[in-house]
Design an enzyme around this catalytic site. Structure first.
Site, PDB file in Angstrom:
ATOM      1  N   GLU A  66       0.828  -1.207   0.000  1.00  0.00           N
ATOM      2  CA  GLU A  66       0.000   0.000   0.000  1.00  0.00           C
ATOM      3  C   GLU A  66       0.865   1.261   0.000  1.00  0.00           C
ATOM      4  O   GLU A  66       0.490   2.275  -0.600  1.00  0.00           O
ATOM      5  CB  GLU A  66      -0.943  -0.017   1.201  1.00  0.00           C
ATOM      6  CG  GLU A  66      -2.125  -0.963   1.074  1.00  0.00           C
ATOM      7  CD  GLU A  66      -1.739  -2.434   1.175  1.00  0.00           C
ATOM      8  OE1 GLU A  66      -2.532  -3.289   0.740  1.00  0.00           O
ATOM      9  OE2 GLU A  66      -0.638  -2.727   1.697  1.00  0.00           O
ATOM     10  N   HIS A 136     -11.088  -6.332   8.257  1.00  0.00           N
ATOM     11  CA  HIS A 136     -11.641  -6.026   6.939  1.00  0.00           C
ATOM     12  C   HIS A 136     -13.017  -5.371   7.029  1.00  0.00           C
ATOM     13  O   HIS A 136     -13.775  -5.391   6.060  1.00  0.00           O
ATOM     14  CB  HIS A 136     -11.758  -7.309   6.093  1.00  0.00           C
ATOM     15  CG  HIS A 136     -10.470  -7.989   5.811  1.00  0.00           C
ATOM     16  ND1 HIS A 136      -9.805  -8.728   6.748  1.00  0.00           N
ATOM     17  CD2 HIS A 136      -9.712  -8.027   4.685  1.00  0.00           C
ATOM     18  CE1 HIS A 136      -8.692  -9.220   6.218  1.00  0.00           C
ATOM     19  NE2 HIS A 136      -8.618  -8.806   4.959  1.00  0.00           N
TER      20      HIS A 136
END
Length: 331
Positions: A66, A136
């Site tokens: 990321e 998540h």
């Protein structure tokens, strides 16, 4: 233009894909980057067909980093490209906070206003319905409200999501664009022709007289359902902020002044969260018109559990919004 639910029309997934396709076709400086966004079409199928249409140089995969996705996008934006970076889940944005906070958000300031950073970071907030567990399922748009130089935008309805994403890609500022995994399959009728929705403007999705509910993403649809179910007993106005940074305080305060009562519903933690921020700004601007303090519906200071019953207990639903409405005085 509010969504009609799961009937015939364009799904939010399709609307996002259309927005990306239109912007890639319109501007050669736009490109898509992220994990599995090319041939795989993204973890939620959002980018399917775009690699085939625009090729390896416009739609391409990255390693699982990321930091590299956002950092390289910030650098490319400085040199004239308009990258659209995908981060699979908002939870993973924590890995790129330095690139967002200390690079993308500050470049224009640090270059004396002469540099622009036209990049968009797409990511997805979670929810109880997917039971994706603690790593998540977070809704993290509020995390970035205190970082200068950024715009924070939410995809709430099908119509707004397409128009806002196109405006985000055209913006010369870095935009964090938060979608919601439980809204991807919602469908609504939207225009066939290309259109944009301005950043920084809220929308009154339903007019009412007794109470204002300011709500984001899935909470917006819960609020609209509640407003419909109690219509005739309590008249509920529902307002969608759409952009949290900059926040359209004027529209929110105007609604609060008309009704005198406000509930803010946001699928984030309440402590230091966006719901608290929105409530404070409304109270600041409409204090003498309010019959009671602004009520906040959100998530307690706890991770989202994997267990479906526990997740439903933690993440607010329509019953929580209705309870907050009914608890307001003089209703």
């Amino acid at each position: 233009m509010s969504d009609g639910g799961s009937g015939e029309g364009t799904s939010m997934r399709e609307a996002i894909n259309d927005a990306l396709h239109e912007e890639l076709d319109r501007d050669e400086s736009v490109y898509l980057v992220g994990e599995d966004v090319a041939e795989a079409g993204g973890s939620f199928g959002i980018t399917r067909g775009l690699h085939e249409a625009f090729g390896d140089e416009r739609v391409f995969d990255t390693p699982i980093s990321e930091q590299a996705i956002v950092g390289s996008s910030a650098g490319a934006a400085l040199t004239g490209s308009r990258p659209v970076a995908e981060i699979m889940y908002a939870d993973f944005m924590g890995l790129a906070v330095d690139q967002v906070m200390n690079q993308a958000g500050l470049f224009r300031y640090m270059f004396g206003g002469e540099a622009t950073v036209p990049m968009t970071v797409r990511t997805v907030n979670g929810g109880a319905g997917f039971n994706a567990a603690a790593q998540h399922s977070k809704s993290l748009h509020g995390l970035f409200l205190g970082m200068p130089g950024l715009r924070v935008v939410l995809g709430n309805t099908v119509y707004d999501t397409k128009g806002l994403l196109k405006s985000a890609i055209r913006s010369d500022d870095p935009v964090l664009f938060f979608e919601h995994m439980e809204l991807y399959n919602r469908e609504a009728e939207i225009p066939e022709e290309s259109y944009t929705v301005p950043l920084g403007e809220a929308a009154v999705e339903r007019e009412g007289e007794d109470v204002t509910v300011v709500a984001n993403q899935l909470m917006l649809h819960h609020a609209l359902d509640v407003a419909e179910s109690i219509d005739g007993e309590i008249s509920v106005e529902v307002v969608s902020p759409r952009t949290l940074k900059p926040l359209d305080v004027e529209t929110l305060a105007a609604s609060a002044k008309r009704t005198g009562r406000v509930v803010v519903a946001d699928e984030s933690v309440m402590q230091g969260g966006p719901g608290s921020y929105v409530a404070r700004r409304i109270e600041e601007e409409a204090f003498y018109h309010l019959e009671a303090p602004v009520s906040i519906v959100g998530v307690d200071d706890t991770p989202v559990p994997f267990s479906p019953p526990l997740a439903d207990a933690v993440v607010p639903g329509p019953e929580d919004i209705e309870a907050a409405i009914r608890a307001l005085p003089r209703l």
